[in-house]
Each structure stands twice: as structure tokens, then as C-alpha cells.
Design a protein around this motif. Structure first.
Motif, mmCIF file in Angstrom:
data_model
loop_
_atom_site.group_PDB
_atom_site.id
_atom_site.type_symbol
_atom_site.label_atom_id
_atom_site.label_comp_id
_atom_site.label_asym_id
_atom_site.label_seq_id
_atom_site.Cartn_x
_atom_site.Cartn_y
_atom_site.Cartn_z
ATOM 1 N N ILE A 71 95.549 53.995 32.237
ATOM 2 C CA ILE A 71 94.118 54.005 31.894
ATOM 3 C C ILE A 71 93.269 54.408 33.097
ATOM 4 O O ILE A 71 92.361 55.241 32.993
ATOM 5 N N SER A 72 93.558 53.813 34.262
ATOM 6 C CA SER A 72 92.756 54.116 35.448
ATOM 7 C C SER A 72 92.961 55.551 35.921
ATOM 8 O O SER A 72 92.031 56.168 36.452
ATOM 9 N N CYS A 73 94.165 56.083 35.726
ATOM 10 C CA CYS A 73 94.419 57.475 36.103
ATOM 11 C C CYS A 73 93.574 58.432 35.273
ATOM 12 O O CYS A 73 92.928 59.344 35.806
ATOM 13 N N VAL A 74 93.554 58.215 33.969
ATOM 14 C CA VAL A 74 92.783 59.086 33.073
ATOM 15 C C VAL A 74 91.283 58.935 33.324
ATOM 16 O O VAL A 74 90.563 59.927 33.498
ATOM 17 N N LEU A 75 90.806 57.684 33.378
ATOM 18 C CA LEU A 75 89.375 57.458 33.581
ATOM 19 C C LEU A 75 88.917 57.943 34.950
ATOM 20 O O LEU A 75 87.862 58.582 35.080
ATOM 21 N N GLY A 76 89.698 57.638 35.985
ATOM 22 C CA GLY A 76 89.324 58.062 37.327
ATOM 23 C C GLY A 76 89.262 59.565 37.467
ATOM 24 O O GLY A 76 88.369 60.106 38.134
ATOM 25 N N THR A 77 90.207 60.260 36.828
ATOM 26 C CA THR A 77 90.226 61.724 36.898
ATOM 27 C C THR A 77 89.019 62.327 36.186
ATOM 28 O O THR A 77 88.301 63.159 36.746
ATOM 29 N N ILE A 78 88.792 61.902 34.950
ATOM 30 C CA ILE A 78 87.706 62.480 34.150
ATOM 31 C C ILE A 78 86.343 62.195 34.789
ATOM 32 O O ILE A 78 85.523 63.101 34.980
ATOM 33 N N LEU A 79 86.103 60.922 35.123
ATOM 34 C CA LEU A 79 84.805 60.553 35.693
ATOM 35 C C LEU A 79 84.609 61.176 37.071
ATOM 36 O O LEU A 79 83.509 61.632 37.411
ATOM 37 N N THR A 103 72.598 63.399 37.567
ATOM 38 C CA THR A 103 72.280 62.091 36.979
ATOM 39 C C THR A 103 73.525 61.230 36.839
ATOM 40 O O THR A 103 73.524 60.033 37.175
ATOM 41 N N PHE A 104 74.603 61.823 36.342
ATOM 42 C CA PHE A 104 75.841 61.071 36.158
ATOM 43 C C PHE A 104 76.367 60.552 37.497
ATOM 44 O O PHE A 104 76.805 59.395 37.603
ATOM 45 N N ASP A 105 76.343 61.386 38.516
ATOM 46 C CA ASP A 105 76.822 60.998 39.841
ATOM 47 C C ASP A 105 75.958 59.879 40.422
ATOM 48 O O ASP A 105 76.476 58.922 41.018
ATOM 49 N N ARG A 106 74.651 59.967 40.270
ATOM 50 C CA ARG A 106 73.748 58.965 40.838
ATOM 51 C C ARG A 106 73.901 57.605 40.156
ATOM 52 O O ARG A 106 73.612 56.574 40.761
ATOM 53 N N ILE A 107 74.364 57.608 38.907
ATOM 54 C CA ILE A 107 74.555 56.337 38.188
ATOM 55 C C ILE A 107 75.944 55.757 38.440
ATOM 56 O O ILE A 107 76.102 54.582 38.789
ATOM 57 N N MET A 108 76.986 56.588 38.283
ATOM 58 C CA MET A 108 78.356 56.094 38.334
ATOM 59 C C MET A 108 78.813 55.740 39.747
ATOM 60 O O MET A 108 79.524 54.748 39.936
ATOM 61 N N THR A 109 78.423 56.524 40.731
ATOM 62 C CA THR A 109 78.913 56.275 42.090
ATOM 63 C C THR A 109 78.472 54.915 42.630
ATOM 64 O O THR A 109 79.314 54.134 43.096
ATOM 65 N N PRO A 110 77.179 54.561 42.600
ATOM 66 C CA PRO A 110 76.805 53.216 43.089
ATOM 67 C C PRO A 110 77.426 52.093 42.257
ATOM 68 O O PRO A 110 77.811 51.057 42.799
ATOM 69 N N PHE A 111 77.523 52.317 40.939
ATOM 70 C CA PHE A 111 78.063 51.279 40.053
ATOM 71 C C PHE A 111 79.531 50.987 40.369
ATOM 72 O O PHE A 111 79.919 49.833 40.598
ATOM 73 N N LEU A 112 80.369 52.027 40.400
ATOM 74 C CA LEU A 112 81.797 51.832 40.663
ATOM 75 C C LEU A 112 82.052 51.438 42.111
ATOM 76 O O LEU A 112 82.989 50.682 42.393
ATOM 77 N N LEU A 113 81.234 51.936 43.028
ATOM 78 C CA LEU A 113 81.399 51.560 44.434
ATOM 79 C C LEU A 113 81.101 50.069 44.621
ATOM 80 O O LEU A 113 81.793 49.372 45.377
ATOM 81 N N THR A 114 80.092 49.566 43.915
ATOM 82 C CA THR A 114 79.770 48.140 43.998
ATOM 83 C C THR A 114 80.908 47.292 43.445
ATOM 84 O O THR A 114 81.305 46.284 44.041
ATOM 85 N N LEU A 115 81.452 47.699 42.293
ATOM 86 C CA LEU A 115 82.575 46.967 41.708
ATOM 87 C C LEU A 115 83.786 46.976 42.629
ATOM 88 O O LEU A 115 84.516 45.984 42.731
ATOM 89 N N ASN A 116 84.011 48.104 43.302
ATOM 90 C CA ASN A 116 85.180 48.242 44.164
ATOM 91 C C ASN A 116 85.080 47.370 45.415
ATOM 92 O O ASN A 116 86.102 47.013 46.013
ATOM 93 N N THR A 117 83.852 47.030 45.824
ATOM 94 C CA THR A 117 83.673 46.238 47.042
ATOM 95 C C THR A 117 83.678 44.735 46.779
ATOM 96 O O THR A 117 83.763 43.948 47.727
ATOM 97 N N ILE A 118 83.596 44.322 45.520
ATOM 98 C CA ILE A 118 83.656 42.897 45.194
ATOM 99 C C ILE A 118 85.100 42.423 45.325
ATOM 100 O O ILE A 118 86.002 43.032 44.752
#
Length: 330
Positions: free
Chosen positions: A115-123, A134-149
Motif C-alpha cells: 500500500i505504501s509503495c503504491v501511494l508513495g509513488t503516485i502521490l 496546490t497539491f504539493d503545498r498541501i500534501m508535503t507539510p501534511f505528510l512531513l508532519t506525520l512522518n516527524t511524530i
């Protein structure tokens, strides 16, 4: 190609041997007397006062009186014969415990990887091909925040929300007692939903950041700009030039994740009471179970080394420049 693979194989085997030696030293320098954990603290002091001869027999049974060189030679022999001894905790063969725990770990690890391989590749591709959009400005801070928790914090937060407050999923465990057939399958899926979600979040965020940064860098390379100037369609440029070159570092990351399939996630498994390899390793270290701990450390390290070896081979197949750089020095 054969020279490249042979060289990488030799390095991998040497690394595994060094890991075997280091793991043996680390395990045997841990504080605490393992015989206390084998027979229990109360039983140990009772035998020490009332039956020291029987206590000595137990120590001899597990070879704890032998010198480190003797134990090291015995350990090397056991590895060559795939005899990893008996667990101190439940007195079952270590391999038997491994096969029991591995099936539960793979039940989480394989869906997480896919799942993470497919989602990570597409996104990642979608954000990297249009950096600053717009997509980059929304997804990058969101996933980066989750990754740092920290994973333990996120696990506890989601556990409180979905299991304790909303009661959508069980608090811990792997399957409800007394269920069979389809009901058992549904129970397992219900228990694994939350730990699977947490693992997918962490893996997807890491894959996303890697793919996005790689695609963003490659899209500005001269050969990509040349392809666009020739009138080649954006879709063909993406698949023939950008993605093909982006897969070299990405495939290395995926191979490393593949090497962690059997290791499990210790924090997540401990929090959710998932009796996989991570839980097995944690229990072995906590109870000074030398045989199990040595096997877990060796298995994890060997999987990492083999995943690196696999990544080198896959990258050499994808990008011939890698093996061409190695051949002159071979």
C-alpha cells in the motif's frame, strides 16, 4: 554484470560474519544473570540456599559456565546447522517461535509495503512533477508532519481516539477468543486495522518525500528538457525519462523496506499487543533470553544486508552506468 554481483555477494557475506560476531559480543555483555530469568528469581535464591547442586546442573545445561570462546564456537556451529537452540522463556525451539511470530508480522508488513509503495509513488510523482503547486503545498507539510511524530505517540493517540473513545477497533490483541472461520478472519482484520494504518502512514510519508524530491530534481535535468523541446508528449517524458531514472534511488529504498519485512515494528507491536517479531525481540531482550535475542538480532541484520545486496543488483539492472563504473576497478 556477474563480476558486479560476485563482488557485492562477497561483501555481503563478510558483513554477515562480522554481524554474527558483534551480536554475540553484545548479547553476552548485557547486564544481569540469565539463569535468574530462566528459572525465576524466587526459585533461583531458593535453590542457591537449599539445592546449589541442582542450580549448578541448570547452569551447565544451558552452557552458561563455558568460556566465551567455547560459546562462540558453539554458536557458529549452531548457525551453520540452523539450530538456534531453545528459548529460555517458554522452552520451545527458537525457530518454532520464529515461525509463529513471523506469520503475524508478515500479516502487517506485506500489506504495509504494498500500500505504501503504491501511494508513495503516485502521490510523490504528482507532487514532484508540479513542485509548488496546490497539491504539493498541501500534501508535503501534511505528510512531513506525520512522518516527524514518534510512532509510539501516534499509536497512543490513535488508540485513545479509535479504540477507547469511539470503540471502532479493539484496544489490543490479534484476534478475539472463541471465534472460528469467517468470524475469526473478520476479527483479525478488525484488530490489525489500526496498527496497519499507522505503519502505512509512516511508510507512505517516507516514500512520498523520496519520490517527490527525486522527481523534482530529475524533471529539471538537461535530457528531460531536451526531450520536451523535441515535442515529446508529457506522458512519454514522465514514464521514459523521469520515472525510469527516479526508480534507482526509490528501488533502493523499497529493497531496504523489503529487508524489514520479518523484523516487524517493535513499538507498534508492543503498543497494540501484536505478537510478531518486534514483540518477540522486545520480550527476548527484557527477559535476557540469549538464544532468542541472538536469533532476532542476527535475522534483522542479515535481512538488512541482503536487502542492500538486492538493491545493488536491481539498480545495476535498471541503470547500466552503475555496473560500468564498477567493472574497471574489478
Amino acid at each position: 554484470m556477474l563480476k558486479h554481483i560476485a563482488k557485492k555477494t562477497a561483501v555481503a557475506l563478510l558483513t554477515i560474519y562480522i554481524i554474527i560476531t558483534i551480536s554475540f559480543i553484545l548479547i553476552h555483555t548485557m547486564p544481569g544473570d540469565p539463569i535468574i530469568y530462566l528459572i525465576g528469581e524466587e526459585e533461583y535464591y531458593y535453590l542457591l540456599d537449599n539445592d546449589p547442586a541442582f542450580l549448578e546442573q541448570q547452569i551447565e545445561k544451558y552452557g552458561l559456565n563455558d568460556s566465551l570462546p567455547v560459546q562462540y564456537a558453539r554458536y557458529l556451529k549452531s548457525i551453520m546447522t540452523l539450530d538456534f537452540g531453545e528459548s529460555y522463556s517458554n522452552h520451545r525451539p527458537v525457530l518454532e517461535n520464529f515461525f509463529t511470530a513471523a506469520q503475524w508480522t508478515l500479516m502487517l508488513s506485506i500489506p504495509t509495503l504494498l500500500i505504501s509503495c503504491v501511494l508513495g509513488t503516485i502521490l510523490g510523482v504528482y507532487a514532484g512533477i508540479r513542485p509548488g503547486g496546490t497539491f504539493d503545498r498541501i500534501m508535503t507539510p501534511f505528510l512531513l508532519t506525520l512522518n516527524t511524530i514518534p510512532s509510539n505517540c501516534l499509536s497512543l493517540l490513535l488508540l485513545i481516539l479509535f479504540a477507547y473513545k469511539l470503540r471502532w477497533v479493539p484496544i489490543n490483541g490479534m484476534v478475539s477468543p472463541g471465534v472460528e472461520g469467517l468470524e475469526r478472519t473478520l476479527s483479525i482484520l478488525n484488530h490489525m486495522a489500526l496498527p496497519l494504518l499507522i505503519l502505512v502512514i509512516f511508510r507512505t510519508s517516507g516514500n512520498f518525500m523520496l519520490m517527490k524530491s527525486t522527481v523534482s530534481q530529475i524533471r529539471s535535468e538537461e535530457y528531460v528538457l531536451t526531450a520536451r523541446s523535441k515535442g515529446i508528449g508529457e506522458r512519454k517524458v514522465l514514464f521514459r525519462h523521469v520515472l525510469k531514472n527516479a526508480m534507482v534511488p526509490y528501488s533502493t529504498s523499497l529493497c531496504m523496506q523489503l529487508g524489514g519485512l520479518l523484523s516487524g515494528s517493535m513499538v507498534v507491536e508492543v503498543v497494540f499487543g501484536w505478537k510478531g517479531m518486534g514483540q518477540m525481540m522486545y520480550s527476548a531482550v527484557s527477559s535476557r533470553d540469549f538464544a532468542t535475542a541472538q536469533f532476532c538480532f542476527l535475522l534483522s541484520a542479515t535481512c538488512v544486508v541482503l536487502s542492500n545486496w538486492l538493491g545493488d543488483v536491481v539498480n545495476a539492472i535498471i541503470d547500466p552506468r552503475i555496473r560500468e563504473e564498477v567493472e574497471p576497478n574489478a
